[in-house]
Design a protein around this motif. Sequence first.
Motif, PDB file in Angstrom:
ATOM      1  N   THR A  50       5.516   1.674  -5.096  1.00 46.19           N
ATOM      2  CA  THR A  50       4.216   1.541  -4.697  1.00 46.19           C
ATOM      3  C   THR A  50       3.252   2.560  -4.953  1.00 46.19           C
ATOM      4  O   THR A  50       3.476   3.786  -4.910  1.00 46.19           O
ATOM      5  N   ASP A  51       1.942   2.255  -5.729  1.00 36.85           N
ATOM      6  CA  ASP A  51       1.053   3.132  -5.980  1.00 36.85           C
ATOM      7  C   ASP A  51      -0.352   2.967  -5.429  1.00 36.85           C
ATOM      8  O   ASP A  51      -0.687   1.748  -5.632  1.00 36.85           O
ATOM      9  N   LEU A  52      -0.596   3.771  -4.404  1.00 33.95           N
ATOM     10  CA  LEU A  52      -1.873   3.433  -3.757  1.00 33.95           C
ATOM     11  C   LEU A  52      -3.223   4.321  -4.225  1.00 33.95           C
ATOM     12  O   LEU A  52      -4.116   4.518  -3.525  1.00 33.95           O
ATOM     13  N   THR A  53      -3.075   5.113  -5.209  1.00 32.74           N
ATOM     14  CA  THR A  53      -4.175   5.703  -5.975  1.00 32.74           C
ATOM     15  C   THR A  53      -5.396   5.071  -6.095  1.00 32.74           C
ATOM     16  O   THR A  53      -5.283   3.746  -6.408  1.00 32.74           O
ATOM     17  N   GLU A  54      -6.524   5.635  -5.682  1.00 33.85           N
ATOM     18  CA  GLU A  54      -7.908   4.956  -5.689  1.00 33.85           C
ATOM     19  C   GLU A  54      -7.882   3.997  -4.386  1.00 33.85           C
ATOM     20  O   GLU A  54      -9.018   3.395  -4.259  1.00 33.85           O
ATOM     21  N   LYS A  55      -7.101   4.000  -3.451  1.00 29.31           N
ATOM     22  CA  LYS A  55      -7.159   2.999  -2.181  1.00 29.31           C
ATOM     23  C   LYS A  55      -7.552   3.747  -1.288  1.00 29.31           C
ATOM     24  O   LYS A  55      -7.318   5.061  -1.261  1.00 29.31           O
ATOM     25  N   VAL A  56      -8.406   3.081  -0.263  1.00 30.36           N
ATOM     26  CA  VAL A  56      -8.465   3.493   1.157  1.00 30.36           C
ATOM     27  C   VAL A  56      -7.985   2.823   2.142  1.00 30.36           C
ATOM     28  O   VAL A  56      -8.162   1.645   2.389  1.00 30.36           O
ATOM     29  N   VAL A  57      -7.289   3.676   3.044  1.00 32.08           N
ATOM     30  CA  VAL A  57      -6.435   3.196   4.114  1.00 32.08           C
ATOM     31  C   VAL A  57      -7.077   3.595   5.210  1.00 32.08           C
ATOM     32  O   VAL A  57      -7.082   5.026   5.375  1.00 32.08           O
ATOM     33  N   VAL A  58      -7.210   3.005   6.480  1.00 36.30           N
ATOM     34  CA  VAL A  58      -7.660   3.480   7.712  1.00 36.30           C
ATOM     35  C   VAL A  58      -6.747   2.946   8.503  1.00 36.30           C
ATOM     36  O   VAL A  58      -6.231   1.858   8.716  1.00 36.30           O
ATOM     37  N   THR A 302       1.700  -3.791  -0.892  1.00 35.81           N
ATOM     38  CA  THR A 302       2.237  -5.029  -1.655  1.00 35.81           C
ATOM     39  C   THR A 302       1.091  -5.685  -2.407  1.00 35.81           C
ATOM     40  O   THR A 302      -0.122  -5.791  -1.941  1.00 35.81           O
ATOM     41  N   LYS A 303       1.495  -6.522  -3.456  1.00 35.31           N
ATOM     42  CA  LYS A 303       0.355  -7.217  -4.137  1.00 35.31           C
ATOM     43  C   LYS A 303      -0.304  -8.322  -3.377  1.00 35.31           C
ATOM     44  O   LYS A 303       0.449  -8.725  -2.469  1.00 35.31           O
ATOM     45  N   ARG A 304      -1.415  -8.548  -3.539  1.00 36.37           N
ATOM     46  CA  ARG A 304      -2.120  -9.569  -2.614  1.00 36.37           C
ATOM     47  C   ARG A 304      -1.472 -10.962  -2.666  1.00 36.37           C
ATOM     48  O   ARG A 304      -1.401 -11.638  -1.490  1.00 36.37           O
ATOM     49  N   GLU A 305      -0.833 -11.495  -3.739  1.00 40.63           N
ATOM     50  CA  GLU A 305      -0.340 -12.639  -3.565  1.00 40.63           C
ATOM     51  C   GLU A 305       0.935 -12.662  -2.925  1.00 40.63           C
ATOM     52  O   GLU A 305       1.719 -13.735  -2.861  1.00 40.63           O
ATOM     53  N   ASN A 306       1.532 -11.556  -2.363  1.00 33.71           N
ATOM     54  CA  ASN A 306       2.658 -11.547  -1.658  1.00 33.71           C
ATOM     55  C   ASN A 306       2.641 -11.816  -0.203  1.00 33.71           C
ATOM     56  O   ASN A 306       3.699 -11.846   0.843  1.00 33.71           O
ATOM     57  N   ILE A 307       1.318 -11.746   0.237  1.00 34.25           N
ATOM     58  CA  ILE A 307       1.000 -11.847   1.581  1.00 34.25           C
ATOM     59  C   ILE A 307       0.283 -13.331   1.871  1.00 34.25           C
ATOM     60  O   ILE A 307      -0.460 -13.799   1.086  1.00 34.25           O
ATOM     61  N   GLN A 308       1.000 -13.634   2.829  1.00 31.83           N
ATOM     62  CA  GLN A 308       0.165 -15.044   3.483  1.00 31.83           C
ATOM     63  C   GLN A 308      -0.555 -14.945   4.688  1.00 31.83           C
ATOM     64  O   GLN A 308      -0.100 -14.394   5.636  1.00 31.83           O
TER      65      GLN A 308
END
Length: 355
Positions: A50-58, A302-308
């Motif tokens: 998993t790569d969260l570079t450039e992501k903002v997580v709260v 995870t990728k958006r398509e993996n989440i329901q």
Amino acid sequence: MGQSISSTQFFLYGKKHFTQTGYLRHIQDYKDPVQKAAAIPLHHADADGTDLTEKVVVVTGANSGLGKEIATYAAAKGAKVYMLCRSQERAVAAKEDMIQHIATYDSSPSSSSSSSSLSSLRDRLHIVLVDVAELQQVRQAVQQLQKQESKVDALVCNAGVLLNERKETSEGNEATFASHLLGGSYLLSQLLLPQLKAAQGRCIFVTSGGMYNFKLPSWNVLTSAPGEKYNGVNVYAYAKRAQVLLAERLKETEPKVQWVTVHPGWSDTPAVDEAFGDQKKYLHPLREPWQGAEGVTWLVGTKRENIQSGEFYLDRKTQPKHLAGPFFTEGRYTKNSKSDVDELMKNLKKAAGLE
């Protein structure tokens, strides 16, 4: 009869799936890699990819337990992380501990790249002081975030308390209800909607299997209004059932954002110690904190398509939301009507001051 069935089946189902034994069994079915610790950084040989570079997580409640594990994971993967915590002292100590744990996985701790990495980590980990049970503090925290960020990729609503005696916030709300639901889930996520929408992000409510015991009660019971008999464990479970219903409804009204609830299983955290004391022996073998948090971090990365959207998760997999029928079927005892949820949303909006 319905209460007896739901409570019994919740416990039996939990012993099979929510314990450490359940976790170790579940990960055998994972299709993607799983890490053995939250602090394993992005390019380490044992990383999950998993790569969260450039992501903002709260992450709320990020200074201990599950919240700390989630924040550690996100930081190790390159995200900018906002740690929403009540105590400056505990938050600073947690931040330094997180940095040191991530650093232990660096193959060359004395190298210049390691020093640069540590400096980058400190720059990407931000502390925001807030008690999410206090609505005005939530508003102030969001204002601070919005001055710094135009988007939020993942909001993890993890903070909350489980009290044995009724306690009110300074604003007159019962603290368990306010921290888990009113302030810590509803108001926080609604105020951050512009940032979540900008990222086409996701909001993750960390809930509990305790919600299997109940359907959403009346507003007075949910909020533990004065005059109502107080049971801290029940009030906690009501708030957790409400989170599940909240995610279902927000999926429909705010479809640009993904809304999910997730159960971390029965994990060995300070909150469990404080709430259950010696009674936690009935939940053994407890998961280690990372084992509880791992399924939450998967939802973060995870990728958006993996989440329901709108679903309830445990260990990377959607789960049933009701167990009140015979032989672990759904049944009707813990289900609410559309009008029940309409009433919940109307009351939350009013109580949060968003009308």
